[in-house]
Design a protein around this motif. Structure first.
Motif, PDB file in Angstrom:
ATOM      1  N   ASN A   1      95.611  47.200  49.790  1.00 36.74           N
ATOM      2  CA  ASN A   1      94.571  48.104  50.263  1.00 36.74           C
ATOM      3  C   ASN A   1      95.141  49.466  50.666  1.00 36.74           C
ATOM      4  O   ASN A   1      94.399  50.339  51.088  1.00 36.74           O
ATOM      5  CB  ASN A   1      93.819  47.476  51.442  1.00 36.74           C
TER       6      ASN A   1
ATOM      7  N   GLY B   1     104.470  54.369  51.249  1.00 33.50           N
ATOM      8  CA  GLY B   1     103.027  54.217  51.372  1.00 33.50           C
ATOM      9  C   GLY B   1     102.602  53.226  52.433  1.00 33.50           C
ATOM     10  O   GLY B   1     101.422  52.883  52.519  1.00 33.50           O
TER      11      GLY B   1
ATOM     12  N   PRO C   1      96.521  52.896  49.526  1.00 38.58           N
ATOM     13  CA  PRO C   1      96.428  53.663  48.275  1.00 38.58           C
ATOM     14  C   PRO C   1      97.741  54.248  47.768  1.00 38.58           C
ATOM     15  O   PRO C   1      97.891  54.455  46.564  1.00 38.58           O
ATOM     16  CB  PRO C   1      95.430  54.777  48.612  1.00 38.58           C
ATOM     17  N   ASP C   2      98.702  54.498  48.637  1.00 38.28           N
ATOM     18  CA  ASP C   2      99.957  55.113  48.212  1.00 38.28           C
ATOM     19  C   ASP C   2     101.114  54.127  48.145  1.00 38.28           C
ATOM     20  O   ASP C   2     102.276  54.531  48.032  1.00 38.28           O
ATOM     21  CB  ASP C   2     100.318  56.271  49.147  1.00 38.28           C
TER      22      ASP C   2
ATOM     23  N   ARG D   1      98.916  47.429  42.244  1.00 31.79           N
ATOM     24  CA  ARG D   1      98.011  46.761  43.165  1.00 31.79           C
ATOM     25  C   ARG D   1      97.075  45.814  42.401  1.00 31.79           C
ATOM     26  O   ARG D   1      95.880  45.741  42.655  1.00 31.79           O
ATOM     27  CB  ARG D   1      97.253  47.762  44.040  1.00 31.79           C
TER      28      ARG D   1
END
Length: 115
Positions: free
Chosen positions: A64, A90, A66-67, A23
């Protein structure tokens, strides 16, 4: 230093995949040409045009999460085209099998098609 064609083609595709999984928006976007076009067939027109639109989309709709993770399943290279088969997890809609086709020129991704 002489860079082989495969390094020039594979480098930006692998770096953007690594940045996607980290990310890391800055590194991710740096692998794309300023005038990048992103397609989602069967739509004939691009859904995103330009680095600014690409950055905005990934900042607000992907990085944005998280997974978020893209697992590379298979890769094929033909000239300046790289085809990645991926398993994306995710996402709000769950797991997504995907195919991404990248056209690389001058060490940057110029066009990408997501299936």
């Amino acid at each position: 230093m002489l860079v082989s064609a495969s390094d020039a083609v594979l480098g930006p595709v692998q770096r953007q995949l690594d940045a996607y999984n980290a990310r890391d928006l800055e590194t991710f976007v740096a692998q794309y040409a300023e005038e990048v076009e992103v397609y989602r067939p069967p739509a004939p027109a691009p859904v995103l045009v330009g680095k600014a639109a690409l950055s905005q989309h990934y900042a607000t709709r992907r990085f944005n999460l998280p997974d978020l993770h893209a697992q590379l399943v298979a890769r094929m290279v033909s000239g300046n085209i790289v085809v990645d088969q991926e398993d994306i997890s995710g996402l709000p809609e769950g797991r997504l099998p995907a195919v991404a086709v990248y056209r690389v020129e001058g060490g940057l991704i110029r066009q990408v098609w997501f299936f």
